[in-house]
Design a protein around this motif. Sequence first.
Motif, mmCIF file in Angstrom:
data_model
loop_
_atom_site.group_PDB
_atom_site.id
_atom_site.type_symbol
_atom_site.label_atom_id
_atom_site.label_comp_id
_atom_site.label_asym_id
_atom_site.label_seq_id
_atom_site.Cartn_x
_atom_site.Cartn_y
_atom_site.Cartn_z
ATOM 1 N N SER A 128 0.840 -1.199 0.000
ATOM 2 C CA SER A 128 0.000 0.000 0.000
ATOM 3 C C SER A 128 0.876 1.249 0.000
ATOM 4 O O SER A 128 2.100 1.173 0.154
ATOM 5 C CB SER A 128 -0.905 0.003 1.234
ATOM 6 N N ALA A 153 -2.829 0.279 -6.475
ATOM 7 C CA ALA A 153 -2.823 -0.008 -5.045
ATOM 8 C C ALA A 153 -1.801 0.843 -4.301
ATOM 9 O O ALA A 153 -2.033 1.235 -3.150
ATOM 10 C CB ALA A 153 -2.541 -1.490 -4.810
ATOM 11 N N ILE A 209 -3.571 1.687 3.528
ATOM 12 C CA ILE A 209 -4.206 0.428 3.901
ATOM 13 C C ILE A 209 -5.641 0.672 4.369
ATOM 14 O O ILE A 209 -6.536 -0.140 4.078
ATOM 15 C CB ILE A 209 -3.391 -0.320 4.985
ATOM 16 N N LEU A 243 -7.678 0.983 1.228
ATOM 17 C CA LEU A 243 -7.807 -0.313 0.562
ATOM 18 C C LEU A 243 -8.819 -1.196 1.293
ATOM 19 O O LEU A 243 -9.568 -1.946 0.658
ATOM 20 C CB LEU A 243 -6.448 -1.014 0.498
#
Length: 394
Positions: free
Chosen positions: A81, A125, A130, A133
């Motif tokens: 990430s 990504a 994080i 995500l």
Amino acid sequence: MTALGFFPSIFLLLIIVCEARPFYPLPSKVDNTNRLPLQTSRPYNIAHRGSNGEIPEETALAYMRAIDEGADFIESDILASKDGVLICFHDVILDDTTDVAKHKEFTNRKRTYEVQGTNTTGYFAVDFTIKELKSLRVNQRYKFRDQQYNGKFQIITFEEFIAIALDAPRVVGIYPEIKNPVFINQQVKWPGGKKFEDKFVETLKKYGYKGSYMSKDWLRQPAFIQSFAPTSLVYISDLTDLPKIFLIDDVMIPTQDTNQSYWEITSDSYFSYIKDYVVGIGPWKDTIVPVVNNYLQTQTDLVARAHAHDLQVHPYTYRNENLFLHYDFNEDPYEEYYYWINKVGVDGLFTDFTGSLHNFQEWTSPLSTNNDDDDKASKLLHKIEMMISSYKRE
């Protein structure tokens, strides 16, 4: 030999905690010393991105399903990430297997980067933290596969992936890939000048993964490290003695880090060099047995030469659907498994359908029998297999 009950007993829990982080608890303190060991007497059943023929790839449920179906190893692609957390995800972009396009708050995140010499546009990504995500949900890659789990599960972290293997009711190995290391090291920076590969190995060490192939430490917590980038495999050889697998792409695709051709990296001289760092190769199966008009051609000597250099061969990817089965196999995945295990002689198989491979192996080369009836059935199946083999030679 499957870990029955592991999958259904936690399905509800997965749905309930879908908004939480971590998505799956880190390894428990439960005493697992009496778990059944890893089987090492037949080719490895490697769950390619989990049981992704049934469940969206690289999700917790896909991995737990694969374990329930009898996988020896669960396989994952490791990326990073924006804030340096290692995640389980195959593509450098999120577009094809998540609902990122539905999130209006991320509309301005689309970028174009050069990846392996090609300009690629999408939601990368590496441009998401994080936390961001974790707000996305994963979808099935192929429209002809079961769509009922779309939008139900998060992207998981490398640590959460490890937790699934360590908490399994039997010994299950992991098979993580150092994915796109050149691109990741360009885009993500860690404190102290550490590289992607450093963080990758640190995570494995944190959870006790160590030991050379077939050592006591390795058998306790089995792991193969894989990569298409030979420089990454050479680099981490100074960091860990875990066994490594050199992945090999199509004949037209050069290595992403050294720009070497397929012919160069499959030469005897290169095998003599790379075997000091790896225990095997992971080639695309159509480079072992070329295909023309969906029919198999004459097998190359790649497997024989790799074995001559004491290198294992773990080809990818085996899929049940007729779209992926060559005409020679009569739309029967078991015929394909028979061919690759008994004719080609591979040492492991990356499959999207873990249960199918496990069932085939249990029927043709069972690990154990529970009673006389099972023993008789096993012998009968063996006779049938020999009859089929004899028929095919005629």
